[in-house]
Structures are given as C-alpha cells and as structure tokens.
Design a protein around this motif. Structure first.
Motif, PDB file in Angstrom:
ATOM      1  N   LYS A  89       0.817  -1.203   0.000  1.00  0.00           N
ATOM      2  CA  LYS A  89       0.000   0.000   0.000  1.00  0.00           C
ATOM      3  C   LYS A  89       0.860   1.267   0.000  1.00  0.00           C
ATOM      4  CE  LYS A  89      -3.347  -2.487   2.890  1.00  0.00           C
ATOM      5  NZ  LYS A  89      -4.356  -2.794   1.871  1.00  0.00           N
ATOM      6  N   LEU A  90       1.928   1.226   0.801  1.00  0.00           N
ATOM      7  CA  LEU A  90       2.788   2.401   0.945  1.00  0.00           C
ATOM      8  C   LEU A  90       3.502   2.742  -0.359  1.00  0.00           C
ATOM      9  CD1 LEU A  90       4.081   4.498   2.904  1.00  0.00           C
ATOM     10  CD2 LEU A  90       5.861   2.792   3.357  1.00  0.00           C
ATOM     11  N   GLY A  91       4.003   1.731  -1.072  1.00  0.00           N
ATOM     12  CA  GLY A  91       4.750   1.968  -2.301  1.00  0.00           C
ATOM     13  C   GLY A  91       3.967   2.772  -3.320  1.00  0.00           C
ATOM     14  N   PRO A  92       2.775   2.316  -3.723  1.00  0.00           N
ATOM     15  CA  PRO A  92       2.019   3.078  -4.716  1.00  0.00           C
ATOM     16  C   PRO A  92       1.531   4.431  -4.209  1.00  0.00           C
ATOM     17  CG  PRO A  92       0.720   1.229  -3.895  1.00  0.00           C
ATOM     18  CD  PRO A  92       2.116   1.043  -3.389  1.00  0.00           C
ATOM     19  N   ALA A  93       1.194   4.505  -2.917  1.00  0.00           N
ATOM     20  CA  ALA A  93       0.734   5.786  -2.375  1.00  0.00           C
ATOM     21  C   ALA A  93       1.827   6.845  -2.483  1.00  0.00           C
ATOM     22  CB  ALA A  93       0.305   5.612  -0.918  1.00  0.00           C
ATOM     23  N   LEU A  94       3.031   6.508  -2.048  1.00  0.00           N
ATOM     24  CA  LEU A  94       4.133   7.473  -2.114  1.00  0.00           C
ATOM     25  C   LEU A  94       4.515   7.769  -3.558  1.00  0.00           C
ATOM     26  CD1 LEU A  94       6.538   6.391   0.789  1.00  0.00           C
ATOM     27  CD2 LEU A  94       4.582   7.959   0.838  1.00  0.00           C
ATOM     28  N   ALA A  95       4.545   6.755  -4.398  1.00  0.00           N
ATOM     29  CA  ALA A  95       4.907   6.962  -5.799  1.00  0.00           C
ATOM     30  C   ALA A  95       3.926   7.904  -6.490  1.00  0.00           C
ATOM     31  CB  ALA A  95       4.956   5.622  -6.522  1.00  0.00           C
ATOM     32  N   ALA A  96       2.658   7.814  -6.114  1.00  0.00           N
ATOM     33  CA  ALA A  96       1.637   8.656  -6.734  1.00  0.00           C
ATOM     34  C   ALA A  96       1.683  10.098  -6.244  1.00  0.00           C
ATOM     35  CB  ALA A  96       0.255   8.067  -6.453  1.00  0.00           C
ATOM     36  N   GLY A  97       2.334  10.334  -5.121  1.00  0.00           N
ATOM     37  CA  GLY A  97       2.384  11.678  -4.553  1.00  0.00           C
ATOM     38  C   GLY A  97       1.448  11.903  -3.395  1.00  0.00           C
ATOM     39  N   CYS A  98       0.943  10.801  -2.818  1.00  0.00           N
ATOM     40  CA  CYS A  98       0.057  10.891  -1.653  1.00  0.00           C
ATOM     41  C   CYS A  98       0.865  10.832  -0.361  1.00  0.00           C
ATOM     42  CB  CYS A  98      -0.951   9.745  -1.666  1.00  0.00           C
ATOM     43  SG  CYS A  98      -2.052   9.733  -3.081  1.00  0.00           S
ATOM     44  N   THR A  99       0.290  11.331   0.710  1.00  0.00           N
ATOM     45  CA  THR A  99       0.841  11.145   2.049  1.00  0.00           C
ATOM     46  C   THR A  99      -0.060  10.173   2.798  1.00  0.00           C
ATOM     47  OG1 THR A  99      -0.356  13.105   2.847  1.00  0.00           O
ATOM     48  CG2 THR A  99       1.927  13.407   2.104  1.00  0.00           C
ATOM     49  N   VAL A 100       0.466   9.538   3.855  1.00  0.00           N
ATOM     50  CA  VAL A 100      -0.271   8.424   4.444  1.00  0.00           C
ATOM     51  C   VAL A 100      -0.262   8.448   5.967  1.00  0.00           C
ATOM     52  CG1 VAL A 100       0.332   6.978   2.460  1.00  0.00           C
ATOM     53  CG2 VAL A 100       1.701   6.840   4.534  1.00  0.00           C
ATOM     54  N   VAL A 101      -1.308   7.825   6.501  1.00  0.00           N
ATOM     55  CA  VAL A 101      -1.375   7.459   7.918  1.00  0.00           C
ATOM     56  C   VAL A 101      -1.586   5.948   7.949  1.00  0.00           C
ATOM     57  CG1 VAL A 101      -2.578   7.686  10.107  1.00  0.00           C
ATOM     58  CG2 VAL A 101      -2.347   9.672   8.595  1.00  0.00           C
ATOM     59  N   ILE A 102      -0.645   5.238   8.541  1.00  0.00           N
ATOM     60  CA  ILE A 102      -0.713   3.779   8.637  1.00  0.00           C
ATOM     61  C   ILE A 102      -1.223   3.394  10.022  1.00  0.00           C
ATOM     62  CG2 ILE A 102       0.607   1.632   8.594  1.00  0.00           C
ATOM     63  CD1 ILE A 102       2.690   3.141   6.862  1.00  0.00           C
TER      64      ILE A 102
END
Length: 501
Positions: A183-196
């Motif tokens: 999940k983290l890989g595509p989110a960061l690659a797309a330019g999103c920030t995340v809360v896990i």
C-alpha cells in the motif's frame, strides 16, 4: 505426526535488539510528523513473541485524537510532496528499496518474533515486501495521462492523473511487512501522504520500515504510523480514519466483516476505497493432474504462514479417481513438518498468532470429525498458540470449511466426480478471492479458469502473489487491486482539462 515443540514457552522478556545487526531498527514509539512519539495520554500495550510468549516490548496505545494529529501532519506535508517531480519520488523510493534490502535479515527476524512464522518464510516475505517498493519506484514516472480528440472544432481535451491526497492504510498481522509496502509503495509513488494503522499483533515491522524511510530522507509528515491495541482504541482509530474528511482514500486488508463496517463509516465522506477482504479459496485436483506437483502445490497453497493467509487453500477438492493417492501423499508430506519457534534450526512452521485462531482450527476439526471426517495426520492442540498441521479426509456433507475460512493449518480434502459438480460447489460461496486447480487438459484449463468466480486463479501453480501483477478479489472479497500496472491508479484521480483554442 509433525514434530511439535515441547517446552518452547519461556515467558518473561525477550531482548530483540540482541539478535539484530542494527538494534535501532527495533522501534517502540509511534511516528507522527517526523517524530517518534508516545500516545497523548501515555497509554501503552504489550507485544509478545507468538511462539515463546515472551514480552517483546510495548508500543503506544493511541487514540482518535492522536490519529487526528497524524492526519493533520499528512495533510500539511501533502502540498510539497505532491509537487515533487515523479523522478524525485522514484529516486527516494529506490533508496528505500536498497535500504530495505540491506537490512533484510533483521527485518525477517522481527517478523519471526512478532508474527511467529519460520525464518525461511519471513525472509521470503521480506523479499516479496521489498519488491513492492522497487516496482512502484519505477511506476512513479509512468502515471501517464492522455489526450482525447474533441467532437467539436476549436477544443482540445487533456486528461491528467493527480494524487488523491491523504490516505489511510489499515494493515493486518499475517504479512506484517508486505501488507504495508503493498500500500505504501504506490501511495508514495503517486504523490500521496499516508497514515498507517499498524496491526496490534505485529507493530514492530511497520516501525522498522519507517525507521529506514526516515533514514533515506522521506520528509516529515509524508508517512505517519499510529499504533493501538485491540478493542475500543482500535475501533476509534479506524473510525477516525474513515470519517475524517481530510482523508480521501482508505486501503484496507482484513476480514469481510470489518470491511463492511469501514465501508459504512466511509460513506459520509465518499472516500475512494480499495478493500482486500476474506476468501474461501478452492484447490481442485482433476483426475489427469500431475499428482506430485499438485501435492507440492497444496503444501504451498495451504500451509504457508501456518494457513494464516487470505488466499490459503481452504477447500481441497480431489477427483474420486485419484483421491486416495493424493490424500496419502499429502498426509505423508505434512507428517514431515517441524513445528516450533521460527528461529530454531529446521523449523518449517510456527504458531498461530492468537488464541482465537487456535480455537477456530480446533472447532473446525472437532465438528468435522464428529460428522464423520477422518484425521490422516495432526488434529491436536500443542503448547500455547501451536496447533498440529492437520489433514482431514472423507468429509461429510456439511462441515464448517464449506462456508468459513479456517485461517489455520487444516487441509480438508473433499471428493468430487465431475467438472460440473465441482464448479458448482466451489462457486457456491459469497466470496471470491483466489482459486487453484491442477489439470493437464489445456482446454479445461482455459474453460475452468474463466468460470471460477474469483479474482485470481492459479493454474497448475499455487504461488500467485507477485508485486508485478494485480492482487484482489470479487464478490464479498472486496474491490480494487494492489500491485501490477494498475496498483498505483488506486491512489490517483483523473482530471479533465478542456482548452478552447
């Protein structure tokens, strides 16, 4: 019988840092806005080694208020992160991949301690897990838009892809590293920030990955990790992620029951969702199958992670002409398993992750045997969270595995007589994640694969998960795909720009 551990339970405390080459990878704080932090009220909970029952340490038991802080941090970091070039995000993810590879052995040892799987399996998970970061690093520069010829003169249509925004990533314990990087890989690659939201049973893998992300220079606020215990805190954290309007996407891997709850909580803000939920995978062996390959496939497809995977073969259907031979060969292989603490030499399979899992396997075995099923191997509880890898044959008409995932080391072998009969049985469930079958008939392979009501099919193959292909199900097994070319699209939205010229 499979070799089962004796006197493996030690209790007390285990200093995991003593077995790591880099002890700093063992982090015991949550991570919000670039800071390692405790919960706002100081609450913590304990995490245990699933095999030895030794206490590994504590992590913060965070609240909805803590989760809001993490969401706010992700929102503050979003503008700068999405404005970075795709190439710069690619470069940073590549650095993270290299760092994960360099620390693969330590990451595997953390999994063994907190999850219970064998060291061999844990190393396999880390290779799989790291592959998602490598794959999506490359995909960062391939988020292509397109142009569309206009039906009217003087107009030009352009469609571009943009990051959806702040994403909530809710991950399970059965693959403590891989379910995060997927999940983290595509989110960061797309330019999103995340809360896990890290799983309560296995939080240390998540924190170790973020330690390495911080080291390679991922900016503060881009990744945030919230830890919380099972129960009211976990429910409150999940609800905050789903109902907070700042979060624009939720990616969840877990049970269908919980997925339905989260989906209802997301309805108020109409978030984009990708859910990988429960399954009840069939494994079919036709009369013309290569039985040795089918047995090896059943071992891999059923007993990986001691049966605690969403795509594990839950119902094994074998044609009546080869039923006895297949059952005998499968039982003989299972009989050679060595069960125990994953760091001990020769151990092939570990414990289950919690007592509820042990109880469920035990109930499924007991109810099946009560109805007339025969135990070919296993069938008993071990110490602590261990349960003997089990093979059942001669199943009666109605057993729990018909409708419910066992999620444990139980191989239930059903008998069938025709392709039409088995197709009806395997499709007669409300879920559809994965399915497997073995046959040498090329025409049947195409025909049966197309008719199986699942999102993924293994044809003469039981290991189907790869970073480079889409992973996901149909029906009540969820929607959306992770991995492959389309995995990054789950974190992007289309924007149409119409130009008058």
């Amino acid at each position: 019988m499979p070799q089962m551990p004796k006197n493996v339970i030690k209790g007390g405390k285990e200093d995991l840092t003593q077995v790591l080459k880099d002890p700093k990878l063992f982090r015991t704080d949550a991570y919000i806005d670039g800071k390692w932090t405790q919960s706002s009220d100081g609450n913590t909970f304990k995490v245990f080694n699933k095999a030895t029952q030794a206490e590994l340490g504590t992590v913060p038991d965070m609240s909805a208020a803590d989760t809001r802080k993490a969401i706010d941090a992700a929102a503050a970091a979003l503008p700068a992160w999405r404005e970075q070039s795709a190439k710069s995000r690619q470069d940073l993810l590549t650095k993270l991949f290299i760092s994960l590879q360099d620390n693969a052995e330590d990451l595997a040892k953390i999994i063994v301690a907190e999850n219970g799987k064998s060291l061999t399996e844990a190393k396999g998970e880390i290779a799989y897990s790291n592959g998602f970061i490598e794959w999506f690093a490359a995909e960062a520069t391939r988020t292509y838009g397109h142009t569309v010829p206009a039906p009217l003169p003087g107009v030009r249509n352009v469609v571009i892809k943009q990051p959806i925004g702040v994403c909530g990533l809710i991950t399970p314990w059965n693959f403590p590293a891989a379910m995060i990087t997927r999940k983290l890989g595509p989110a960061l690659a797309a330019g999103c920030t995340v809360v896990i939201k890290a799983p309560a049973e296995t939080p240390y893998s998540a924190l170790a990955i973020i330690e390495l992300a911080e080291r390679v220079g991922v900016p503060k606020g881009v990744i945030n990790v919230v830890t919380c215990n099972k129960g009211e805190r976990e429910a409150a954290v999940g609800k905050e992620l789903c109902e907070n309007s700042t979060v624009r996407k939720i990616s969840f891997t877990g049970s269908t029951r919980v997925g339905k709850i989260l989906m209802s909580q997301c309805a108020g803000s109409l978030k984009k969702l990708s859910f990988e939920l429960g399954g009840n995978a069939p494994f079919i062996v036709f009369g013309d199958a290569d039985l040795d390959k089918a047995v090896d496939g059943a071992i891999a497809g059923k007993f990986r992670g001691s049966g605690q995977t969403c795509i594990c073969a839950n119902r094994i259907y074998v044609h009546e002409s080869v039923y006895a031979e297949f059952a005998s060969k499968l039982a003989a292989k299972v009989d050679k398993f060595k069960v125990g603490y994953g760091m001990d030499e020769g151990v092939t399979h570990g414990p289950l992750v919690n007592q509820a899992g042990v109880d469920k396997v035990s109930q499924h075995v007991e109810q099946s045997v009560k109805g007339g099923a025969q135990v070919l191997v296993g069938g008993k509880r071990g110490e602590g969270l261990f349960y003997e890898p089990t093979v059942l044959s001669d199943l009666p008409d109605k057993v729990p595995m018909d409708d419910e995932e066992t999620f444990g080391p139980l191989a239930a072998i059903y008998k069938f007589s025709s392709e039409e009969e088995v197709l009806k049985k395997v499709n007669d469930v409300p879920v559809g994640l994965a399915g497997y079958f073995y046959s040498k008939d090329v025409a049947r392979c195409w025909r049966f694969a197309e008719k199986l009501e699942v999102g993924m099919v293994g044809v003469n193959a039981a290991i189907i998960s790869q970073a480079v292909v889409p992973f996901g199900g149909i029906k009540e097994s969820g929607f959306g795909r992770e991995g492959g070319r389309d995995g990054i699209l789950e974190y992007l939205v289309d924007k149409l720009m119409v130009f008058g010229v």
